[in-house]
Design an enzyme around this catalytic site. Sequence first.
Site, PDB file in Angstrom:
ATOM      1  N   ASP A  93     -70.414  25.138   7.489  1.00  0.00           N
ATOM      2  CA  ASP A  93     -71.495  24.626   8.051  1.00  0.00           C
ATOM      3  C   ASP A  93     -71.004  23.747   8.891  1.00  0.00           C
ATOM      4  OD1 ASP A  93     -71.215  23.431   5.022  1.00  0.00           O
ATOM      5  OD2 ASP A  93     -71.830  21.916   6.370  1.00  0.00           O
ATOM      6  N   ASP A 132     -71.265  19.936   9.384  1.00  0.00           N
ATOM      7  CA  ASP A 132     -71.791  18.604   8.483  1.00  0.00           C
ATOM      8  C   ASP A 132     -72.808  17.968   9.301  1.00  0.00           C
ATOM      9  OD1 ASP A 132     -71.329  17.817   5.930  1.00  0.00           O
ATOM     10  OD2 ASP A 132     -70.663  15.805   6.659  1.00  0.00           O
TER      11      ASP A 132
END
Length: 271
Positions: free
Chosen positions: A213, A215
């Site tokens: 992902d 952040d």
Amino acid sequence: MTEASAEPVADVGVIGGSGLYELLPDVVEHVVDTPYGPPSDPVMVGAVPGGRRVAFVPRHGRDHRFPPHRIPYRANLWALRSLGVRQVLAPCAVGSLRPEFGAGTFVLPDQLVDRTSGRVQTYYDQGAVHVSFADPYCPVGRERVAGVAAAAGTDVVDGGTMVVVEGPRFSTRAESRWFAAQGWSVVNMTGHPEAVLARELGLCYTPIALVTDLDAGIEVGAGVNQDEVFAVFAANTERMRTLLLSAAAALPAEPSCGCAESYQEAGVTLP
Ligand SMILES: [Zn+2]
């Protein structure tokens, strides 16, 4: 207390991260006890193509019962070493602090920043034992992993700083922006104290980070959530497994790095 085996059971250790709970099909399970309690799970030993024996332990337990701050880090590394392991590959899920490192990117960090708190990070509670940690990861391990990835046409980012946070919560946007502003690459919750404990035992330690992902601070939107992390890791489990197996086969039989020397110089003797 488990004494180090006279005959090594395994050569290479792999500490599996989120989503990676099995590595090899035909394994012998070793129930190991250590002075620090049992590891996250029994250690599974099998051979990779070429014959090298690999000991695998899932960092969080195979049912993911240990959150990052409760992982028995000391027991995991001790258990691997007691089976003969001297080189460890450490896959882990990370958040990216750079937009150009999107989900699915492999990163081979060469530096670490510790932002954890309250974790036991040494085997030595008495005496002056200060291992060298300027270069926290094995340079030879990183070179070999990068080499097999390149040979397989798998893109990896070679180098970068991994900041390790206490968790289990994810970062705030401000924390994440601050990490990124320092020039750090990825953020994770398990890389410390695992790396320093490996160093104290004289083990070569090479993290292989998988970006799951962006952040919080660099994502436009709601910010990272747990389902997203697990979904990306699941989608990339086979890529990670393939990379790990070829990397395990490619590690040198006799490491020429200084990982074991630094602990010997510090006067470390195994407890
Ligand atoms: Zn090394």
